[in-house]
Each structure stands twice: as C-alpha cells, then as structure tokens.
Scaffold this motif. Structure first.
Motif, short mmCIF file in Angstrom:
data_model
loop_
_atom_site.label_atom_id
_atom_site.label_comp_id
_atom_site.label_asym_id
_atom_site.label_seq_id
_atom_site.Cartn_x
_atom_site.Cartn_y
_atom_site.Cartn_z
N SER A 36 0.81 -1.11 -0.03
CA SER A 36 -0.17 -0.03 0.04
C SER A 36 1.00 1.36 -0.15
CB SER A 36 -0.93 0.15 1.28
OG SER A 36 -0.03 0.03 2.24
N ILE A 37 0.50 2.51 -0.45
CA ILE A 37 1.13 3.50 -0.76
C ILE A 37 -0.01 4.58 -0.33
CG2 ILE A 37 2.41 5.31 -2.36
CD1 ILE A 37 3.25 2.92 -4.02
N GLY A 38 0.06 5.16 0.83
CA GLY A 38 -0.86 5.88 1.21
C GLY A 38 -2.34 5.51 1.36
N SER A 39 -3.30 6.03 0.71
CA SER A 39 -4.41 5.31 0.87
C SER A 39 -4.71 4.23 -0.35
CB SER A 39 -5.91 6.28 0.63
OG SER A 39 -5.57 7.08 -0.54
N PHE A 40 -3.65 4.22 -1.40
CA PHE A 40 -3.82 3.25 -2.46
C PHE A 40 -3.18 1.98 -2.22
CE2 PHE A 40 -1.80 1.31 -6.05
CZ PHE A 40 -2.80 1.09 -6.93
N GLU A 41 -3.73 0.83 -2.19
CA GLU A 41 -3.46 -0.32 -1.79
C GLU A 41 -3.62 -1.53 -3.05
OE1 GLU A 41 -7.08 -1.90 0.86
OE2 GLU A 41 -5.50 -0.99 1.69
N VAL A 42 -2.79 -2.41 -3.09
CA VAL A 42 -3.01 -3.46 -4.17
C VAL A 42 -3.06 -4.90 -3.11
CG1 VAL A 42 -2.00 -5.09 -5.86
CG2 VAL A 42 -1.70 -2.54 -5.70
N ARG A 43 -4.72 -5.64 -3.41
CA ARG A 43 -4.65 -6.81 -2.78
C ARG A 43 -4.58 -7.89 -3.37
NH1 ARG A 43 -8.83 -6.25 1.50
NH2 ARG A 43 -8.69 -4.45 2.72
N TYR A 44 -4.15 -8.99 -2.88
CA TYR A 44 -4.25 -10.30 -3.33
C TYR A 44 -5.35 -10.75 -3.87
CZ TYR A 44 0.02 -11.28 -0.57
OH TYR A 44 1.25 -11.33 0.15
N TYR A 45 -6.58 -10.01 -3.49
CA TYR A 45 -7.84 -10.56 -4.41
C TYR A 45 -7.81 -9.81 -5.64
CZ TYR A 45 -12.85 -10.94 -5.08
OH TYR A 45 -14.04 -11.06 -5.62
N THR A 46 -7.12 -8.58 -5.70
CA THR A 46 -7.23 -7.85 -6.96
C THR A 46 -6.50 -8.60 -7.94
OG1 THR A 46 -7.58 -5.96 -5.94
CG2 THR A 46 -6.63 -5.57 -8.18
N LEU A 47 -5.37 -9.15 -7.45
CA LEU A 47 -4.22 -10.02 -8.17
C LEU A 47 -5.03 -11.30 -8.68
CD1 LEU A 47 -1.56 -10.28 -9.45
CD2 LEU A 47 -0.69 -11.45 -7.19
N CYS A 48 -5.65 -11.88 -7.92
CA CYS A 48 -6.30 -13.28 -8.34
C CYS A 48 -7.33 -12.86 -9.43
CB CYS A 48 -7.05 -13.95 -7.21
SG CYS A 48 -5.71 -14.61 -5.98
N PHE A 49 -8.08 -11.80 -9.28
CA PHE A 49 -9.14 -11.40 -10.11
C PHE A 49 -8.45 -10.98 -11.41
CE2 PHE A 49 -13.03 -9.21 -11.62
CZ PHE A 49 -13.98 -9.85 -10.81
N LEU A 50 -7.50 -10.37 -11.71
CA LEU A 50 -6.84 -9.90 -12.80
C LEU A 50 -6.19 -11.33 -13.49
CD1 LEU A 50 -4.76 -6.94 -11.98
CD2 LEU A 50 -6.86 -7.11 -13.25
N LEU A 51 -5.75 -12.40 -12.50
CA LEU A 51 -5.13 -13.55 -13.17
C LEU A 51 -6.41 -14.38 -13.63
CD1 LEU A 51 -2.51 -14.59 -10.51
CD2 LEU A 51 -2.20 -13.94 -12.72
N ALA A 52 -7.49 -14.30 -13.03
CA ALA A 52 -8.79 -14.97 -13.66
C ALA A 52 -9.06 -14.62 -15.17
CB ALA A 52 -9.90 -14.89 -12.82
N PHE A 53 -9.06 -13.38 -15.49
CA PHE A 53 -9.29 -12.75 -16.66
C PHE A 53 -8.11 -13.06 -17.63
CE2 PHE A 53 -12.49 -10.27 -14.69
CZ PHE A 53 -13.62 -10.28 -15.59
#
Length: 280
Positions: A19-36
């Motif tokens: 996370s950088i400040g209020s911006f964060e990257v989650r494992y869920y987001t990564l999994c969602f992108l990998l799904a597509f």
C-alpha cells in the motif's frame, strides 16, 4: 503467514500485497486479474481452433469484464445488503465515504456476489451476440469451459482476504483465520476452488474429445456441476449475512437452484440435428 500448530493451520496473512498512502493492491485484486488473463489465453486457443478472430475475442472480453464487475457488484447490493443500498443507491456503483476531516474518499468495492456476476456475464454475452450475430449457445458452450478456472482464482482471493469462511471443524486441515477469530474452520474457499478446477478439467477434456455435442450441452453440464457444487458447499460455510440465520437454505443456495434447473433443461431439451457444420 502460515503457522501449523498441532496439525491446525493458522492463517494471518494480510490481504494487502502493498500500500502507498490510501492506495493499496490486494491479493484478491491480483487473483481477479489472473482470472481474466488465464481465461483470455484459453479462450484465444479455442477461438483459433474454431477459426474465429482475436478481434472478436477482444470485443467479447470487454463485454465479459464489464458484465462481471457490474453484475457481481449489483448482485451483492441487491441480494445481500438491499436494506442498506436501497437508501444509498449511488454507493452501488460509486463506493465512497468521508474521513474524520470530512474529505471524500473512494473505498473500493468490498462486496461482490458470484451469482450476480454470473447474471452479468450472461447479459453481457446476450448483448455481444446480438451485436455480432454470434450464436448464443455456441459461445456459452465454449466460454463456460474457462469460467470455472476463473472462479477458482476468485475463491483463492477470498482465502487471502479471510472471507467466506467455513464452519468450525476438527479436521487436520482445518484453518484458523486469525483475522476473524481463533476457531479452526473448514477452508471452504479452497474446497470451492478445487471443485472449480476439477470442473474446468472435465469441460476442457469433453470439449477436445467430443467435438460433436448438442448445442447447450457443455453449458448445461457447467450449470449443474458448478452451481450444484456451490449449493452443497454452502452447508460447510458460515452465513454471510445476519438475515440468513434460521433459513433452511441460505441466499447462495437459493440463488444456485435456478441455474441448476436451467442446466437440467439444457441437457434434457429435445434437439433436432441440422445438416452441415455448426455455425458460430
């Protein structure tokens, strides 16, 4: 972090990769992108095998991506938290809040429903087929091959988020989701992911070994197996919303039944063979 004590797995991994400040990257987001991404690569193989253009797949991907996000989001808001969102309709598509200083902040989507996502995908496919003159059952028979694999990625993302947890269990592979409580539970997310991977393997195998199938056959098998598995595994999960307490079947199970019924219809419906090759 995973820590195994006396055969019980303790899971306390943070859902954020960074996370950088209020911006964060989650494992869920990564999994969602990998799904597509994985779905796109596999569908590209199918399209090339059937002499369909990559441009057509690119158009389809946009419809699927938008349909999945909107359907999953609206499905959660309408099926699971309608009492709240009926008074806050803007937050369905623009999730926001105000911090202690009164500053406007986007919170991101923290509620997505798989049944809503399924409906969104079907609507997206319908609109795509109408625009491109593509046969609906031809497309769904091929798209449902990769959807279970995408669903497996999403459930792995749920595991990283310590959400959609299972009921208490004393099995040796029980997991303590320390971000939730100290109770060993069924890793229901992983059960579901494994089921989806097996369904993907089955559909992929049938598609490659049985090219002359009745239109809608793979679609029907997919609906029965995936939503049948979802219905069964709900018995091992904690209810997601308070209103489900006391219900014989929870919301996820009730929403699965129409999909299973439609799958049975697709398999049993009469079909008249047509001469020539099937058209996309």
């Amino acid at each position: 972090m995973i820590d195994s004590i006396l055969g019980i797995i303790h899971w306390n991994t943070r859902p954020e990769i960074f996370s950088i400040g209020s911006f964060e990257v989650r494992y869920y987001t990564l999994c969602f992108l990998l799904a597509f991404i994985c779905s796109y690569v596999l569908m590209l193989h199918i399209f090339k095998r059937e002499n369909k253009s990559q441009e057509l797949l690119d158009q389809l991907s946009i419809y699927i991506f938008v349909g999945t996000l909107l359907g999953a989001r609206l499905g959660h808001c309408l099926f699971y938290e309608f009492d709240y969102y009926k008074d806050h309709p803007l937050e369905m598509i623009l999730p926001y809040t105000f911090d202690a200083n009164g500053n406007f902040m986007l919170t991101g989507f923290h509620g997505l429903a798989s049944h809503g996502g399924a409906l969104g995908i079907l609507i997206g496919i319908f609109l795509f087929c109408r625009k491109t003159k593509t046969n609906f059952l031809w497309l769904t028979d091929r798209l449902v091959i990769v959807i279970p694999l995408a669903g497996a990625f999403v459930r792995i993302g749920n595991f990283f988020n310590s959400e959609i947890i299972g009921l208490p269990s004393d099995l040796p592979w029980a997991v303590v989701f320390e971000r939730v409580d100290a109770i060993p539970r069924h890793p229901a997310q992983l059960y579901e992911a494994i089921c989806y991977i097996l369904i993907f393997i089955l559909l992929w195998t049938i598609y490659h070994r049985k090219p002359q199938l009745k239109p809608g056959f793979l679609f029907g098998v997919f609906l029965i197996l995936l939503f049948g598995a979802r219905f069964a595994l709900e018995f091992l999960k904690e209810n997601q919303e308070a209103f489900e307490e006391g219900m014989k079947f929870n919301m996820g199970q009730l929403l699965s039944l129409p999909f299973v019924a439609f799958g049975v219809y697709l398999l049993l419906r009469p079909h008249k063979a047509t001469a020539g090759k099937r058209k996309g």
